[in-house]
Design an enzyme around this catalytic site. Structure first.
Site, short mmCIF file in Angstrom:
data_model
loop_
_atom_site.label_atom_id
_atom_site.label_comp_id
_atom_site.label_asym_id
_atom_site.label_seq_id
_atom_site.Cartn_x
_atom_site.Cartn_y
_atom_site.Cartn_z
N CYS A 1 36.31 28.56 44.72
CA CYS A 1 37.35 28.79 43.71
C CYS A 1 38.72 28.74 44.38
O CYS A 1 39.73 28.48 43.73
CB CYS A 1 37.12 30.09 42.96
SG CYS A 1 36.77 31.45 44.04
N GLU B 1 39.47 22.55 36.33
CA GLU B 1 38.76 22.82 37.58
C GLU B 1 37.58 21.86 37.71
O GLU B 1 36.79 21.71 36.78
CB GLU B 1 38.26 24.27 37.60
CG GLU B 1 37.73 24.65 38.95
CD GLU B 1 37.27 26.10 39.04
OE1 GLU B 1 37.51 26.73 40.08
OE2 GLU B 1 36.65 26.60 38.06
N GLU C 1 36.00 37.54 38.02
CA GLU C 1 36.73 36.63 38.93
C GLU C 1 36.36 35.23 38.48
O GLU C 1 35.19 34.86 38.50
CB GLU C 1 36.26 36.82 40.38
CG GLU C 1 36.36 38.23 40.91
CD GLU C 1 37.77 38.61 41.26
OE1 GLU C 1 38.60 37.71 41.45
OE2 GLU C 1 38.05 39.81 41.30
N LYS D 1 21.68 40.18 39.06
CA LYS D 1 21.13 38.90 38.59
C LYS D 1 21.76 37.80 39.42
O LYS D 1 22.94 37.53 39.33
CB LYS D 1 21.44 38.68 37.10
CG LYS D 1 20.74 37.40 36.71
CD LYS D 1 20.92 36.89 35.39
CE LYS D 1 21.24 35.43 35.28
NZ LYS D 1 21.32 34.58 36.41
#
Ligand SMILES: Cc1cc2nc3c(=O)[nH]c(=O)nc-3n(C[C@H](O)[C@H](O)[C@H](O)COP(=O)(O)OP(=O)(O)OC[C@H]3O[C@@H](n4cnc5c(N)ncnc54)[C@H](O)[C@@H]3O)c2cc1C
Length: 1014
Positions: free
Chosen positions: A801, A901, A767, A687
């Protein structure tokens, strides 16, 4: 120097020339006699230091590193600490007196400050040997002394790398300063015929050498035309001024990646009408480059067409180690010769080409090698060129006895004389020390190693590799699973090479013309249309449609899982070699289509070309690496060393894997997760991330072409809350591989914790994010700190990231670091990713932009704004989702912008009183993904290695750009669970181990045991 041709009438030109070279070289040696260059002479303490350094490679490295860090050491205490850290390390053998001061007398020895003061004096003394003055005014006296000694000069402006537009402007002003001050002074100097007059007429007394990289901070071969234009714009007024005041300008040659660019700047500028007849300009050719003969001949041809002669300085090249290391790291062909004698032989060959072209070229031979220079001088004589038809150049502070020998021969000698502050000039000093102490250095061989004159004057013997031209990368065929060989990273495109720039530009056009295609679902090997669509658009031009995809929902999710389940038994039983072969074929297809895949990333994910190329390269790496890793795991592991039983340890795939990929590394991460699942025998439902489904569709087609059987990989674009949720909760899914935000990652973990209708625990690999910090230590190299922070924080608009979003700077370095960081960031080009000048592209969606902007508002409430990049007048182009870089300073370590973040170009700068505190702040985070340290303190580096607990710690480099195998990637805490992507444990997450034990003892009889443990 014989000028009698008679005795050579019967031997060939080459043989006679060789004889004359040797005669000339011996004559020069006779003149040099026992003279030693000051730096290498025995009487001085500096010379002793040099001797120590040359006696031991490790000591030499530490000495050079110490000289390098020295400018940032602000106090005697700092110097003493670094002395101890550098020279009291295990494996380093400092000279006895220093060793005693460092160790025997203890860490707080009163001798250390004395040693520090002495060493400070010696280093500054050494630097003064190479640098003639702080600025034009201060240099005048030294230049007059040079002329008194019968030498001319070319001035070089020393300094740090120019990392911002304001630093480039400051450089330009220093060139103006030289051209303002010196010509008036020079006019009053008494004439010096040998230096002021050449065969073609009088020479300017003022001569300045310029480095093009000092004039444009964003210089980049990828943005070739933009860089050429910016450098020309900065150079034009300098050239005008030089022409008006009657000065000479020489463009130095720097690293290979700037070579073509420098030649283009030089020739284009001189071809402009106002400079067409400007004769006082020169350029450099580097003989260590394999294709430098082509450079030279191209320049000569250009000069003839141009109509006005130019000067060419022939050098060997100052960046040999750098070029060799960089090319080896990147997997590029090495542009320089590997063998010193090849460089020397090439130098002589090029000297002859220059001397045969004096109608167009005014030759200058720059070297300290008596043999190389004798070759140039003898060739000139042999060709009948008068002694004032060329010149010799040497560096200030080096090879003085050789200079005086040339002066005695009445040949024009010019010194390359750096001007600038001693402290920032230290990098120049390090290069000179490196050169003086290199094993193969002519000066060292002559004056330190006392090599026999016969050897020193002998003709360089080229190696068998001499004629090998500068290579291109070979085309790599699909890896053979029977003998895959060692894994090697896919080399990034080297955009210093024109063909790579052309390929990238052509791919952009090709892909642009094909945008907008339709992409169905793929379930059980069949294309499926649903009627509902997802439209993928370009973040830089939202009106531009990249592709239209059918959108799957819960029903299609059901069908995709069923297809994967049905395909599983057959794929599980396919031998590992065949599965690996599919990955290797996929890698080959990607290599073939690399430029087009990168172009597609540029349009769909908004990735600038260099980063897009790197992402495709990483996808190829995953295929190659996991293919090999699967072969390794499939090797039989038997433990039959105990009699009466056999034991076999093997791995079994888990079943159906759902791969939920992110958009920021749209090909690499998706390929990594999907291929790891596949090659270990799982079947897959992919996906894709909402913003980058076209790239995912492309990957699925590549795997199909590579030979994946129907149903083994199923493609299900769809909304997260429908298709995504259905897949996560599906009882027939065994494994979920996810990369994305913490919020969704934790949601998946929660949803899979309870699994009604399932007999197995679902395995999740997640992750997640990061709030990564770079620590800038008090002794950091600020050029490195600024450039690496800028690229880690603002590359791809901070949407990684691994990006740096906090920089923690030790108080003593804060002000200078912040000032340079802000200016460097202000100089970045924000723009569309298909423009090669762009460093900061738009963010991925309008929702992402809104979220980042709300954090910027939060930052304004919490901290001081050091930089807020505004939209350009008239707004950002084409309605793109842009956010300009923002830097906040004086940020509280617990502030929201220092903890959450942001995933955008927003950087928080936090000051720390010392390194220990910086380390605490860096780790005060829910995340532990990447971290960085810029430091030259061996003790602090060692401490960070132990205590800076993040998944990937980078020392003296940026925090992004991990390479498969070398920097296996992944974090812990809220940054994720699972082992590192691209590392040796990654595939283990996709399998379950099994052991089969058989009792082989029957009626008291057993086959013999044997130890076959792996
Ligand atoms: C006046 C002047 C101006 C200069 N300007 C420039 C410039 O603009 N750009 C620039 O790049 N350099 C420049 N240099 C530096 C020059 O390129 C050399 O680094 C330096 O002069 C040392 O070379 P050499 O001939 O004096 O000594 P040598 O000891 O004979 O040669 C050393 C050189 O050989 C080469 N070499 C060393 N090891 C190997 C190996 N294993 N295989 C192949 N080659 C090897 C390297 O180029 C090294 O610098 C300049 C030098 C001078 C004197």
């Amino acid at each position: 120097m014989s000028d009698e041709p008679d005795h050579i009438a019967d031997v060939s030109f080459d043989e006679a020339l060789e004889e004359q070279i040797q005669t000339t070289a011996r004559r020069l040696f006779a003149l040099i006699r026992d003279d030693k260059p000051a730096l290498l002479s025995q009487e001085r303490l500096q010379a002793e230091v040099m001797d120590w350094a040359m006696s031991d490679e490790r000591l030499k490295v530490e000495m050079l590193r110490f000289v390098d860090v020295f400018p940032t050491l602000r106090s005697g205490g700092d110097i003493a600490r670094h002395l101890r850290e550098y020279f009291a390390q295990e494996g380093v053998a400092p000279p006895p007196a220093l060793r005693w001061a460092l160790t025997a007398a203890g860490p707080h020895s009163p001798l250390l400050p004395i040693a520090a003061t002495t060493i400070r004096r010696q280093i500054l003394g050494m630097a003064r040997r190479f640098i003639v003055g702080r600025d034009a005014g201060a240099a005048v006296h030294a230049l007059e002394r040079l002329r008194d000694e019968g030498m001319g000069f070319t001035l070089d402006v020393l300094g740090e790398a120019s990392v911002s537009a304001s630093e480039a402007t400051a450089y330009q002003e220093r060139y103006f300063d030289l051209l303002d001050v010196l010509p008036a002074q020079a006019a009053a100097w008494p004439p010096l015929r040998v230096v002021d007059d050449a065969a073609w007429g009088p020479l300017p007394r003022v001569n300045v050498s310029i480095k093009v990289t000092s004039l444009y901070s964003q210089i980049d071969a990828l943005d070739y035309d933009g860089s050429v234009s910016a450098v020309k714009q900065a150079l034009r007024p300098v050239f005008r001024k030089a022409r008006d005041v009657g000065a000479f300008l020489n463009l130095d040659l720097e690293q290979f990646r700037f070579r073509d660019l420098t030649y283009t700047v030089f020739t284009q500028l001189l071809d402009e009408d106002e400079f067409r007849e400007f004769e006082d300009a020169g350029i450099v050719v580097q003989a260590y480059l394999r294709d430098s003969e082509r450079d030279l001949r191209t320049l000569i041809d250009w000069t003839r067409a141009h109509g006005t002669p130019i000067a060419i300085r022939l050098v060997k090249g100052a960046y040999w180690d750098y070029e060799t290391v960089l090319a080896r790291q990147e997997g590029w062909p090495i542009p320089v010769y590997a063998d010193k004698s090849d460089t020397d032989a090439n130098y002589e060959r090029l000297a002859r080409v220059m001397l045969e072209s004096t109608d167009a070229v005014r030759p200058a031979f720059a070297s300290h090698n008596v043999r190389s220079l004798a070759a140039a001088v003898a060739t000139a004589q042999h060709l009948g060129i008068p002694t004032d038809g060329f010149e010799i150049q040497m560096l200030h502070g080096m090879g003085d006895p050789i200079k005086s020998a040339f002066s005695q021969l009445g040949i024009r000698l010019r010194e390359y004389t750096p001007v600038g502050e001693l402290i920032p000039g230290m990098a120049y000093l390090v290069r000179r020390l490196l050169e003086n102490t290199a094993n193969e250095s002519f000066l060292r061989r002559t004056f330190v190693d006392n090599v026999d004159v016969d050897q020193l004057v002998a003709a360089p013997a080229p190696s068998s590799d001499f004629a090998t031209p500068d290579e291109r990368l070979p085309r790599v065929r699909a890896t053979d699973p029977d003998s895959p060989g060692r894994f090697r990273n896919q080399p990034h495109a080297d955009f210093a090479r024109e063909e790579n720039r052309r390929t990238a530009a052509a791919a952009l056009e090709l892909v642009r013309a094909r945008l907008g295609g339709r992409h169905p679902l793929m379930i059980g090997g069949k294309k499926v249309s649903t009627g509902e669509t997802i439209v993928s658009t370009n973040p830089a031009r939202p009106a531009e449609i990249v592709g239209v995809l059918d959108c799957g929902g819960a029903a299609e999710a059901e069908a995709a899982v069923a297809a994967a389940r049905a395909a599983f038994p057959a794929w599980r039983d396919v031998p590992a070699q065949e599965r690996a072969a599919v990955l290797f074929r996929g890698a080959e297809i990607m290599r073939r289509e690399l430029a087009e895949l990168a172009a597609l990333e540029t349009f769909e994910a908004g990735k600038p070309l260099r980063e897009a190329d790197a992402d495709v390269g990483e996808a190829i790496d995953f295929l190659e690496y996991y293919g090999r890793e699967a072969l390794r795991l499939a090797q039989p592991r038997r433990f039959d060393h105990v009699p009466g039983e056999t034991n076999e340890y093997s791995y079994e795939p888990r079943g159906v894997a759902v791969v939920l990929a992110p958009w920021n590394f749209p090909l690499a991460i998706l390929t990594g997760m999907a291929s790891a699942a596949l090659v270990t025998g799982n079947t897959v439902v992919v996906k894709p991330a909402g913003p980058t489904p076209v790239l995912a569709a492309r990957l699925v087609r590549i795997l199909d072409e590579a030979g994946v059987p129907p149903g083994t990989v199923n493609f299900l674009p769809g909304r997260g809350d429908a298709a995504g949720e259905a897949l996560v909760c599906h009882p027939d899914v065994d494994l979920i591989a996810f990369t994305g935000s913490k919020e969704i990652g934790l949601h998946i973990i929660r949803r899979t914790a309870s699994h009604p209708g399932r007999a197995w625990v679902k395995h999740v690999i997640a992750e997640m994010g990061g709030k990564n910090a770079i620590i800038v230590d008090g002794d950091a190299d600020l050029d490195v700190a600024v450039l690496e922070t800028v690229s880690s924080a603002f590359g791809y608009a901070g949407q990684k990231c691994s990006a740096c979003s906090r920089v923690i700077v030790v108080e003593s370095a804060r002000d200078e670091f912040v000032a340079r960081l802000v200016e460097a960031t202000r100089s970045l080009v924000v723009g569309p990713p298909d423009d090669p000048a762009t460093r900061v592209p738009p963010v991925i969606t309008s929702a992402a932009r809104d979220s980042i902007e709300s954090y910027i508002e939060q930052g304004r409430r919490e901290a001081a704004v050091a930089l807020a990049t505004p939209a350009p007048p008239g707004g950002w182009p084409d309605g793109g989702h842009y956010v300009g870089p923002h830097i906040f300073v004086d940020v509280d370590p617990r502030a929201v912008i220092a903890q959450e973040e942001i995933f955008g170009p927003v950087l928080a700068v936090i000051a720390a009183r010392d390194f220990g505190r910086a380390l605490d702040i860096a780790q005060d985070s829910d995340y532990a993904l990447t971290g960085g340290l810029i430091s030259r303190s061996p003790a602090n580096i060692a401490r960070a290695r132990r205590e800076f607990r993040v998944g990937n710690l980078y020392i003296n480099r940026g925090t992004t750009g991990a390479m498969v195998e070398r920097q296996a990637f992944g974090g812990f805490k809220m940054s994720g669970l699972g082992s590192k992507a691209g590392g040796p444990d990654y595939l283990l997450q996709f399998v379950t181990p099994r052991v089969v034990t058989e009792n082989t003892l029957r009626r008291g009889f057993a086959p013999p045991a044997h130890d076959n443990r792996p």
